[in-house]
Scaffold this motif. Structure first.
Motif, PDB file in Angstrom:
ATOM      1  N   UNK A 263       0.860  -1.177  -0.015  1.00 54.73           N
ATOM      2  CA  UNK A 263      -0.074  -0.115   0.029  1.00 54.73           C
ATOM      3  C   UNK A 263       0.806   1.198   0.069  1.00 54.73           C
ATOM      4  N   UNK A 264       1.900   1.198   0.535  1.00 50.11           N
ATOM      5  CA  UNK A 264       2.817   2.360   0.513  1.00 50.11           C
ATOM      6  C   UNK A 264       3.532   2.704  -0.729  1.00 50.11           C
ATOM      7  N   UNK A 265       3.490   1.543  -1.562  1.00 44.72           N
ATOM      8  CA  UNK A 265       4.315   2.011  -2.946  1.00 44.72           C
ATOM      9  C   UNK A 265       5.486   2.394  -2.793  1.00 44.72           C
ATOM     10  N   UNK A 266       6.288   1.718  -1.787  1.00 44.10           N
ATOM     11  CA  UNK A 266       7.637   2.265  -1.477  1.00 44.10           C
ATOM     12  C   UNK A 266       9.002   2.003  -2.285  1.00 44.10           C
ATOM     13  N   UNK A 267       8.207   0.998  -3.242  1.00 44.05           N
ATOM     14  CA  UNK A 267       9.388   0.574  -4.324  1.00 44.05           C
ATOM     15  C   UNK A 267      10.513  -0.146  -3.385  1.00 44.05           C
ATOM     16  N   UNK A 268      11.930   0.177  -3.658  1.00 47.51           N
ATOM     17  CA  UNK A 268      13.032  -0.085  -3.204  1.00 47.51           C
ATOM     18  C   UNK A 268      13.502   0.615  -2.062  1.00 47.51           C
ATOM     19  N   UNK A 269      12.751   1.673  -1.429  1.00 48.47           N
ATOM     20  CA  UNK A 269      13.306   2.489  -0.713  1.00 48.47           C
ATOM     21  C   UNK A 269      13.141   1.752   0.716  1.00 48.47           C
ATOM     22  N   UNK A 270      13.935   2.162   1.765  1.00 52.02           N
ATOM     23  CA  UNK A 270      13.906   1.600   3.070  1.00 52.02           C
ATOM     24  C   UNK A 270      12.601   2.175   3.659  1.00 52.02           C
ATOM     25  N   UNK A 271      12.051   1.319   4.525  1.00 54.78           N
ATOM     26  CA  UNK A 271      10.686   1.538   5.209  1.00 54.78           C
ATOM     27  C   UNK A 271      10.887   1.267   6.880  1.00 54.78           C
ATOM     28  N   UNK A 272      11.115   2.129   7.518  1.00 57.28           N
ATOM     29  CA  UNK A 272      11.095   2.097   9.160  1.00 57.28           C
ATOM     30  C   UNK A 272       9.814   2.020   9.496  1.00 57.28           C
ATOM     31  N   UNK A 273       9.272   1.121  10.323  1.00 59.93           N
ATOM     32  CA  UNK A 273       8.077   1.103  11.125  1.00 59.93           C
ATOM     33  C   UNK A 273       8.214   1.036  12.472  1.00 59.93           C
TER      34      UNK A 273
END
Lengths: 174, 379
Positions: free
Chosen positions: B120-130
């Motif tokens: 849902x974030x459509x973050x692609x290859x970006x780093x995701x910190x939750x």
């Protein structure tokens, strides 16, 4: 009514029993304070220990100054022992965690089944400190699962009153 | 391979001003992973403090397609559907709820759901910190399970107890310096009624310590069970399922006096025929039991507060969580406290948006966390 009321153990017990109770509850208060459980420390410091100390002081036969000196020495030695116990626990937990970290995946970690609570106060606007405190609480929680601090802390035997045959009067009172 | 943080992305940088995000920019996520509904908020690392680029509420359900489903019945002939889409097509799916009592109950579906959230974030290859909210009563085993569920989905995570995040999210930082603003974290009592547990905690300028909070495994699920038991006792052959009971509760829950104008009438199938059952008494009994539990916990925690703080504390009793949506709950709790002798208590209910506060608090926490706080999940 009052003539039939049963006296409390504190009112009747012998000084050796009372001294050992003081040692025991001082130890408990120190541990709880290190765990940040101030709400549980307060009744010990404000009610249980003063009552025990009053009862022991009036029965031990020592002058007031000697009583104070003996108590002060006890408090500082119990505090030292508890500090040492926490240090030992931390060292051992660190070592266990490091070794478990080297284990192949799937190795089981000791996981305590208790809710996590902060052990010190952190201001709401200090998110960074809150996250640090959560990390500490998680580590300490893990520590309790590996080696409970009450087991890691050895109180010196000489802090307790020496065992002796109670007199007939003492036995009756106890 | 996922990329590292873009250290060059600074506040006020050109990317932020132009509303663009670079391919290496980290995405921060605030997640309230609820038993029934999850709330997701996200923002780019370099965005302004108040920017939220995505805000979604998603029913926490995973639906697995049955083997024999005809083509084009399910959207894109999907094998797995999530959230609202899964509920809309539940006839053709095997529905699984990954969480029970606020913690991971079914790891495979939890992992799929977490991956859906990332998509849902459509973050692609970006780093995701939750930053992920956990029930205050959750133990290390529950956190370990949650960690497994998001491993390989998010890059770095932090777990924080939900009451902390609710308090953080409910506070309007922009208004704290205003004289008239009543800071909800200065001296308040938070009651969070979830599915699996009810948490009550004192927030008096600092995060609650172990002594400032109470948690009981009695909440929405327990209410459902009381209602179900009551209905089955009265109508043994009604064939109600726990999911249907939850629907009935969400539509008809109430406390205080029965409102004769709106009796709780549930439509059920009995032997293939539609029947209308009056379940007002059963729903009322479940909700009353919860009210009584919350009242007892509230009373105990007020007794623990410093005597000098109590009169102000009584003005700031805040009820959040799904249980807060029970009709009349706030007024009923206030009445019970008043009857108990507490002076002029005031109970506020955060209402439908309660989930937003946890997610917003989580996003705030993500923005302020230092590198040392993040647990790395890569590898």
């Amino acid at each position: 009514m009052s003539s039939t009321t049963t006296p409390s153990p504190v009112q009747t017990a012998n000084p050796r029993y009372l001294w050992n109770e003081i040692v025991r509850w001082t130890f408990e208060a120190c541990i709880l304070r290190k765990e940040g459980r101030e709400a549980k420390v307060a009744p010990l410091l404000q009610e249980r220990l003063p009552e025990l100390i009053r009862a022991w002081s009036s029965r031990c036969g020592l002058p007031a100054a000697a009583c104070r000196e003996q108590l002060t020495s006890l408090f500082s030695r119990v505090q030292e022992s508890v500090e040492l116990g926490f240090m030992q626990q931390r060292m051992i937990v660190n070592e266990v965690c490091a070794r478990l970290g080297e284990q192949p995946k799937g190795a089981r970690w000791p996981i305590p089944a208790q809710a996590l609570g902060l052990r010190r106060e952190v201001a709401i606007d200090n998110v960074s400190d809150m996250l640090d405190a959560l990390g500490e609480a998680e580590f300490e929680s893990m520590g309790e699962a590996i080696l409970p601090v009450r087991r890691a802390t050895q109180l010196p035997r000489e802090l307790f009153a020496p065992e002796a045959e109670p007199s007939a009067a003492e036995a009756a009172l106890a | 391979m996922k990329t590292a943080i873009n250290k060059s992305a600074s506040k006020g940088g050109s990317a932020r001003e132009e509303g663009r995000s670079s391919a290496t920019e980290t995405i921060y996520v605030g997640l309230d992973w609820g038993t029934n509904t999850s709330c997701l908020m996200s923002a780019a690392q370099a965005s302004a403090e108040t920017t939220v680029s995505l805000q979604e509420k998603i029913p926490t359900v995973v639906g697995y397609a049955a083997e024999n489903v005809l083509n084009r019945v399910l959207p894109g002939d999907a094998k797995v559907l999530f959230g609202q889409e899964a509920l809309a097509h539940k006839l053709y799916l095997s529905i699984v709820r990954p969480l029970q009592g606020g913690v991971i109950h079914d790891l495979p579906s939890a992992r799929l759901f977490a991956q859906h959230l990332r998509d849902r974030l459509k973050a692609g290859d970006r780093e995701v910190r939750a930053v992920i909210g956990m029930p205050a009563s959750s133990d290390l085993a529950a956190r370990e399970n949650a960690r497994k569920a998001v491993q390989g989905v998010f890059d770095k995570i932090i777990f924080v107890p939900e009451p902390f995040l609710a308090a953080l999210g409910y506070r309007d930082d922009a208004r704290v310096s205003e004289g008239k603003y009543q800071d909800p974290v200065a001296n308040s009592l938070y009651i969070d009624i979830g599915a699996g547990s009810t948490d009550v905690c004192l927030v008096q300028g600092h995060y609650p310590t172990a002594d400032d909070q109470l948690s009981e495994p009695f909440a929405g699920d327990a209410v459902d069970q009381i209602i179900l038991d009551g209905i089955l006792a009265a109508y043994p052959d009604c064939g109600l399922t726990p999911a249907r009971v939850r629907d009935i509760k969400e539509q008809h829950s109430f406390v205080l006096a029965k409102d004769a104008a709106t009796p709780a009438v549930a439509t059920v199938m009995v032997g293939g025929k539609v029947k209308k059952l009056d379940v007002t008494d059963q729903v009322g009994a479940g909700c009353e039991a919860l009210l009584q539990k919350v009242f007892e916990m509230t009373r105990e925690l007020i007794a623990r507060a410093d005597a000098d703080s109590v009169s102000e504390l009584l003005q700031n009793i805040i009820v959040t969580g799904g249980g807060s949506l029970i009709k009349g709950f706030g007024v009923a709790l206030q009445t019970k406290l008043l009857e108990e002798g507490f002076e002029n208590p005031r109970v506020r209910v955060l209402g439908e948006n309660y989930k937003d506060y946890v997610a917003r608090g989580a996003l705030k926490a993500a923005r302020q966390a230092k590198d040392r706080h993040w647990q790395n999940l890569l590898g």
